[in-house]
Design an enzyme around this catalytic site. Sequence first.
Site, mmCIF file in Angstrom:
data_model
loop_
_atom_site.group_PDB
_atom_site.id
_atom_site.type_symbol
_atom_site.label_atom_id
_atom_site.label_comp_id
_atom_site.label_asym_id
_atom_site.label_seq_id
_atom_site.Cartn_x
_atom_site.Cartn_y
_atom_site.Cartn_z
ATOM 1 N N ASP A 89 0.868 -1.178 0.000
ATOM 2 C CA ASP A 89 0.000 0.000 0.000
ATOM 3 C C ASP A 89 0.906 1.230 0.000
ATOM 4 O OD1 ASP A 89 -1.793 -2.088 0.566
ATOM 5 O OD2 ASP A 89 -3.026 -0.814 1.863
ATOM 6 N N LYS A 151 -7.077 3.684 -3.151
ATOM 7 C CA LYS A 151 -7.403 3.606 -1.727
ATOM 8 C C LYS A 151 -7.635 5.009 -1.180
ATOM 9 C CE LYS A 151 -5.168 2.108 2.590
ATOM 10 N NZ LYS A 151 -4.011 1.378 3.140
ATOM 11 N N LYS A 180 -10.248 0.389 -2.312
ATOM 12 C CA LYS A 180 -10.094 0.066 -0.900
ATOM 13 C C LYS A 180 -10.485 1.258 -0.048
ATOM 14 C CE LYS A 180 -6.761 -1.291 2.685
ATOM 15 N NZ LYS A 180 -5.431 -1.857 2.975
#
Length: 234
Positions: A89, A151, A180
């Site tokens: 991430d 995300k 996400k």
Amino acid sequence: MSIAKMIDHSLLRPELTLDDIKRGCEIAARREVASVCVRPSDVELAAAALAGTGVLVGTVAGFPHGDTRTAIKAAETRALVEAGADEIDMVLHIGRLRDGDTGYVLDDIAAVVAAAGGRVVKVILENAYLTDEEKTLGCRLTEQAGAHFVKTSTGFAPGGATLADIQLMRAAVSPHVQVKAAGGVRSLDTLLTLHEAGATRFGATATEAILDDLAARERGELPAATTSAADGGY
């Protein structure tokens, strides 16, 4: 897909001890979530603790501000993959996105995607600092760079995932790019609402509360409440 397999159990707070990380990995394994997301220094520990469980090891690059030099983000990613990370991430360069420096942002993400060697890369936009136009641009650059997820947040900025942002991000990318939600996903109701809007993965620290609530509902029990313990980041 089960609710548990949509959750990345977050273990990113700076005060967590090694015992906290071990306990978090035990929770992740017992609850059969998608992954843990640990600090870079904890990847080896998590990989050893979760070996054979089916739970993936995630970690972060350029976290939490995104302003690390691209070469450092790429080197960090390569080291984390070597240490056992399955997913990365990364935080894009928020300031350069706000500047409209599309070449920099695109190259920054693409360098991490290349360094990840085929592992899943999720790109954190940190929406609390962005306009809707900047969020859309960040999503499109993420897709162009070959990453797998957009995300919402690190969980360490002033705001986290919102319904409006999930809807915007889902509309900004092609179907093969997933969304996400992270930051403020503290209850089953929040998770279900954001899933309906298009999120397929969720960063959470309240994993057990969310899954306990789900189990109670499946047994036909009245849920105690829709709010749960504070996230404390992510």
